[in-house]
Scaffold this motif. Sequence first.
Motif, PDB file in Angstrom:
ATOM      1  N   ALA A  62      -2.768  -5.820  -1.320  1.00  0.00           N
ATOM      2  CA  ALA A  62      -2.232  -5.604   0.202  1.00  0.00           C
ATOM      3  C   ALA A  62      -1.736  -4.898   0.807  1.00  0.00           C
ATOM      4  O   ALA A  62      -1.481  -4.305   1.863  1.00  0.00           O
ATOM      5  CB  ALA A  62      -3.364  -7.015   0.813  1.00  0.00           C
ATOM      6  N   ILE A  63      -0.529  -5.035   0.260  1.00  0.00           N
ATOM      7  CA  ILE A  63       0.803  -4.701   0.578  1.00  0.00           C
ATOM      8  C   ILE A  63       1.004  -3.246   0.507  1.00  0.00           C
ATOM      9  O   ILE A  63       1.134  -2.418   1.467  1.00  0.00           O
ATOM     10  CB  ILE A  63       1.867  -5.070  -0.175  1.00  0.00           C
ATOM     11  CG1 ILE A  63       1.966  -6.822   0.127  1.00  0.00           C
ATOM     12  CG2 ILE A  63       3.960  -5.348   0.232  1.00  0.00           C
ATOM     13  CD1 ILE A  63       3.190  -7.485  -0.193  1.00  0.00           C
ATOM     14  N   GLY A  64       0.681  -3.499  -0.211  1.00  0.00           N
ATOM     15  CA  GLY A  64       0.202  -1.472  -0.908  1.00  0.00           C
ATOM     16  C   GLY A  64      -0.304  -0.790  -0.027  1.00  0.00           C
ATOM     17  O   GLY A  64      -0.076   0.133   0.710  1.00  0.00           O
ATOM     18  N   VAL A  65      -1.608  -1.598   0.347  1.00  0.00           N
ATOM     19  CA  VAL A  65      -2.519  -0.678   1.329  1.00  0.00           C
ATOM     20  C   VAL A  65      -2.213  -0.736   3.166  1.00  0.00           C
ATOM     21  O   VAL A  65      -2.588   0.393   3.675  1.00  0.00           O
ATOM     22  CB  VAL A  65      -3.801  -1.349   1.428  1.00  0.00           C
ATOM     23  CG1 VAL A  65      -4.911  -0.945   2.592  1.00  0.00           C
ATOM     24  CG2 VAL A  65      -4.552  -1.032   0.031  1.00  0.00           C
ATOM     25  N   HIS A  66      -1.473  -1.458   2.967  1.00  0.00           N
ATOM     26  CA  HIS A  66      -0.784  -1.449   4.706  1.00  0.00           C
ATOM     27  C   HIS A  66       0.066  -1.171   4.372  1.00  0.00           C
ATOM     28  O   HIS A  66       0.420  -0.465   6.014  1.00  0.00           O
ATOM     29  CB  HIS A  66      -0.684  -3.169   4.433  1.00  0.00           C
ATOM     30  CG  HIS A  66      -2.065  -3.142   5.372  1.00  0.00           C
ATOM     31  ND1 HIS A  66      -3.068  -3.090   5.959  1.00  0.00           N
ATOM     32  CD2 HIS A  66      -2.536  -4.968   4.252  1.00  0.00           C
ATOM     33  CE1 HIS A  66      -3.884  -4.285   5.958  1.00  0.00           C
ATOM     34  NE2 HIS A  66      -4.236  -4.855   5.289  1.00  0.00           N
ATOM     35  N   ARG A  67       1.410  -0.714   3.797  1.00  0.00           N
ATOM     36  CA  ARG A  67       1.928   0.427   3.615  1.00  0.00           C
ATOM     37  C   ARG A  67       1.780   1.023   3.596  1.00  0.00           C
ATOM     38  O   ARG A  67       2.740   2.114   4.504  1.00  0.00           O
ATOM     39  CB  ARG A  67       2.734  -0.009   2.938  1.00  0.00           C
ATOM     40  CG  ARG A  67       3.901  -1.051   2.222  1.00  0.00           C
ATOM     41  CD  ARG A  67       5.235  -1.104   2.110  1.00  0.00           C
ATOM     42  NE  ARG A  67       6.054  -2.682   1.514  1.00  0.00           N
ATOM     43  CZ  ARG A  67       6.641  -2.873   2.195  1.00  0.00           C
ATOM     44  NH1 ARG A  67       6.744  -2.963   3.623  1.00  0.00           N
ATOM     45  NH2 ARG A  67       7.323  -3.883   1.710  1.00  0.00           N
ATOM     46  N   GLN A  68       0.625   1.680   3.332  1.00  0.00           N
ATOM     47  CA  GLN A  68       0.744   2.751   4.295  1.00  0.00           C
ATOM     48  C   GLN A  68      -0.063   3.365   5.655  1.00  0.00           C
ATOM     49  O   GLN A  68      -0.115   5.149   5.592  1.00  0.00           O
ATOM     50  CB  GLN A  68      -0.988   3.596   2.892  1.00  0.00           C
ATOM     51  CG  GLN A  68      -0.381   3.949   1.224  1.00  0.00           C
ATOM     52  CD  GLN A  68      -1.401   4.030   0.438  1.00  0.00           C
ATOM     53  OE1 GLN A  68      -2.263   4.029   0.361  1.00  0.00           O
ATOM     54  NE2 GLN A  68      -0.756   4.067  -1.069  1.00  0.00           N
ATOM     55  N   GLY A  69      -0.266   2.883   5.781  1.00  0.00           N
ATOM     56  CA  GLY A  69      -1.196   2.582   7.167  1.00  0.00           C
ATOM     57  C   GLY A  69      -0.372   2.761   8.547  1.00  0.00           C
ATOM     58  O   GLY A  69       1.407   3.559   7.812  1.00  0.00           O
ATOM     59  N   ASP A  70      -0.222   3.019   9.788  1.00  0.00           N
ATOM     60  CA  ASP A  70       0.953   3.048  10.350  1.00  0.00           C
ATOM     61  C   ASP A  70       1.230   2.420  11.224  1.00  0.00           C
ATOM     62  O   ASP A  70       2.554   2.108  12.384  1.00  0.00           O
ATOM     63  CB  ASP A  70       0.375   3.971  12.057  1.00  0.00           C
ATOM     64  CG  ASP A  70      -1.247   3.265  12.382  1.00  0.00           C
ATOM     65  OD1 ASP A  70      -1.631   2.668  12.107  1.00  0.00           O
ATOM     66  OD2 ASP A  70      -1.597   4.362  13.272  1.00  0.00           O
ATOM     67  N   HIS A  71       0.590   0.521  10.740  1.00  0.00           N
ATOM     68  CA  HIS A  71       1.897  -0.616  11.109  1.00  0.00           C
ATOM     69  C   HIS A  71       3.197  -0.592  11.113  1.00  0.00           C
ATOM     70  O   HIS A  71       3.845  -0.017  10.361  1.00  0.00           O
ATOM     71  CB  HIS A  71       1.273  -2.330  10.845  1.00  0.00           C
ATOM     72  CG  HIS A  71      -0.858  -1.841  11.107  1.00  0.00           C
ATOM     73  ND1 HIS A  71      -0.745  -2.085  12.459  1.00  0.00           N
ATOM     74  CD2 HIS A  71      -1.422  -1.407  10.444  1.00  0.00           C
ATOM     75  CE1 HIS A  71      -2.224  -1.974  12.606  1.00  0.00           C
ATOM     76  NE2 HIS A  71      -2.422  -1.059  11.262  1.00  0.00           N
ATOM     77  N   THR A  72       3.914  -1.587  11.962  1.00  0.00           N
ATOM     78  CA  THR A  72       5.007  -1.625  11.911  1.00  0.00           C
ATOM     79  C   THR A  72       5.610  -2.669  10.737  1.00  0.00           C
ATOM     80  O   THR A  72       6.536  -2.549  10.472  1.00  0.00           O
ATOM     81  CB  THR A  72       5.678  -2.209  13.011  1.00  0.00           C
ATOM     82  OG1 THR A  72       5.633  -3.029  13.691  1.00  0.00           O
ATOM     83  CG2 THR A  72       5.859  -0.707  13.548  1.00  0.00           C
ATOM     84  N   THR A  73       4.776  -3.330  10.403  1.00  0.00           N
ATOM     85  CA  THR A  73       4.892  -4.376   9.666  1.00  0.00           C
ATOM     86  C   THR A  73       3.708  -5.308   8.850  1.00  0.00           C
ATOM     87  O   THR A  73       3.038  -4.566   9.217  1.00  0.00           O
ATOM     88  CB  THR A  73       5.647  -6.009  10.297  1.00  0.00           C
ATOM     89  OG1 THR A  73       4.202  -6.640  11.026  1.00  0.00           O
ATOM     90  CG2 THR A  73       6.761  -5.682  11.088  1.00  0.00           C
ATOM     91  N   ILE A  74       4.529  -5.761   7.705  1.00  0.00           N
ATOM     92  CA  ILE A  74       2.735  -6.411   6.581  1.00  0.00           C
ATOM     93  C   ILE A  74       1.716  -7.481   7.874  1.00  0.00           C
ATOM     94  O   ILE A  74       0.584  -6.930   7.796  1.00  0.00           O
ATOM     95  CB  ILE A  74       3.277  -6.501   5.694  1.00  0.00           C
ATOM     96  CG1 ILE A  74       3.609  -5.594   5.043  1.00  0.00           C
ATOM     97  CG2 ILE A  74       2.226  -7.414   5.048  1.00  0.00           C
ATOM     98  CD1 ILE A  74       2.440  -4.070   4.591  1.00  0.00           C
ATOM     99  N   LEU A  89     -12.367  -3.320   4.279  1.00  0.00           N
ATOM    100  CA  LEU A  89     -13.301  -1.800   3.791  1.00  0.00           C
ATOM    101  C   LEU A  89     -12.671  -0.735   3.738  1.00  0.00           C
ATOM    102  O   LEU A  89     -12.466   0.219   2.879  1.00  0.00           O
ATOM    103  CB  LEU A  89     -14.742  -2.087   4.023  1.00  0.00           C
ATOM    104  CG  LEU A  89     -15.780  -3.158   2.840  1.00  0.00           C
ATOM    105  CD1 LEU A  89     -16.545  -3.271   3.429  1.00  0.00           C
ATOM    106  CD2 LEU A  89     -14.387  -3.626   1.290  1.00  0.00           C
ATOM    107  N   THR A  90     -12.642  -0.406   5.104  1.00  0.00           N
ATOM    108  CA  THR A  90     -11.822   0.972   5.723  1.00  0.00           C
ATOM    109  C   THR A  90     -10.316   1.031   4.770  1.00  0.00           C
ATOM    110  O   THR A  90     -10.392   2.502   4.795  1.00  0.00           O
ATOM    111  CB  THR A  90     -12.261   0.360   7.314  1.00  0.00           C
ATOM    112  OG1 THR A  90     -12.846   0.437   7.534  1.00  0.00           O
ATOM    113  CG2 THR A  90     -11.393   1.934   7.761  1.00  0.00           C
ATOM    114  N   ALA A  91      -9.546  -0.053   4.786  1.00  0.00           N
ATOM    115  CA  ALA A  91      -8.363   0.245   4.722  1.00  0.00           C
ATOM    116  C   ALA A  91      -8.486   0.956   3.036  1.00  0.00           C
ATOM    117  O   ALA A  91      -6.979   1.173   2.952  1.00  0.00           O
ATOM    118  CB  ALA A  91      -7.886  -1.208   5.457  1.00  0.00           C
ATOM    119  N   LEU A  92      -9.347   0.298   2.586  1.00  0.00           N
ATOM    120  CA  LEU A  92      -9.466   0.296   1.081  1.00  0.00           C
ATOM    121  C   LEU A  92     -10.378   1.457   0.697  1.00  0.00           C
ATOM    122  O   LEU A  92      -9.862   2.260  -0.573  1.00  0.00           O
ATOM    123  CB  LEU A  92      -9.984  -0.861  -0.020  1.00  0.00           C
ATOM    124  CG  LEU A  92      -9.572  -1.416   0.544  1.00  0.00           C
ATOM    125  CD1 LEU A  92     -10.157  -3.508   0.074  1.00  0.00           C
ATOM    126  CD2 LEU A  92      -7.895  -1.578  -0.696  1.00  0.00           C
ATOM    127  N   GLY A  93     -10.862   1.913   2.316  1.00  0.00           N
ATOM    128  CA  GLY A  93     -11.070   4.028   1.957  1.00  0.00           C
ATOM    129  C   GLY A  93     -12.468   3.564   1.065  1.00  0.00           C
ATOM    130  O   GLY A  93     -12.630   4.315   0.678  1.00  0.00           O
TER     131      GLY A  93
END
Length: 96
Positions: A62-74, A89-93
Amino acid sequence: MLQRVYLITSVATGAQLAAWSRGHWKIENLLHHVRDRTFREDDSKIHIGRLPRIMASLRNLAIGVHRQGDHTTIAAALRHTARDCRRPLTALGLTG
């Protein structure tokens, strides 16, 4: 919190020890701090068999997937993802 560490060795230079120490704390700050604070891993009631390691792996995912996104914090990414059951599911592609 200030922490002082003393290292004694005859196989590494001061520069090598400093690089090792910085690398260690970079990992601590990027991963373990998030698992401790955001996921409250230390308060987990899961203590049987392989389940703690499985949960740690899922948190790391979860941390790895969210670090690739555009959010400022997990934490912000988790809140955003939790608002819609399709977002994980979208975050995981896994969805189009």
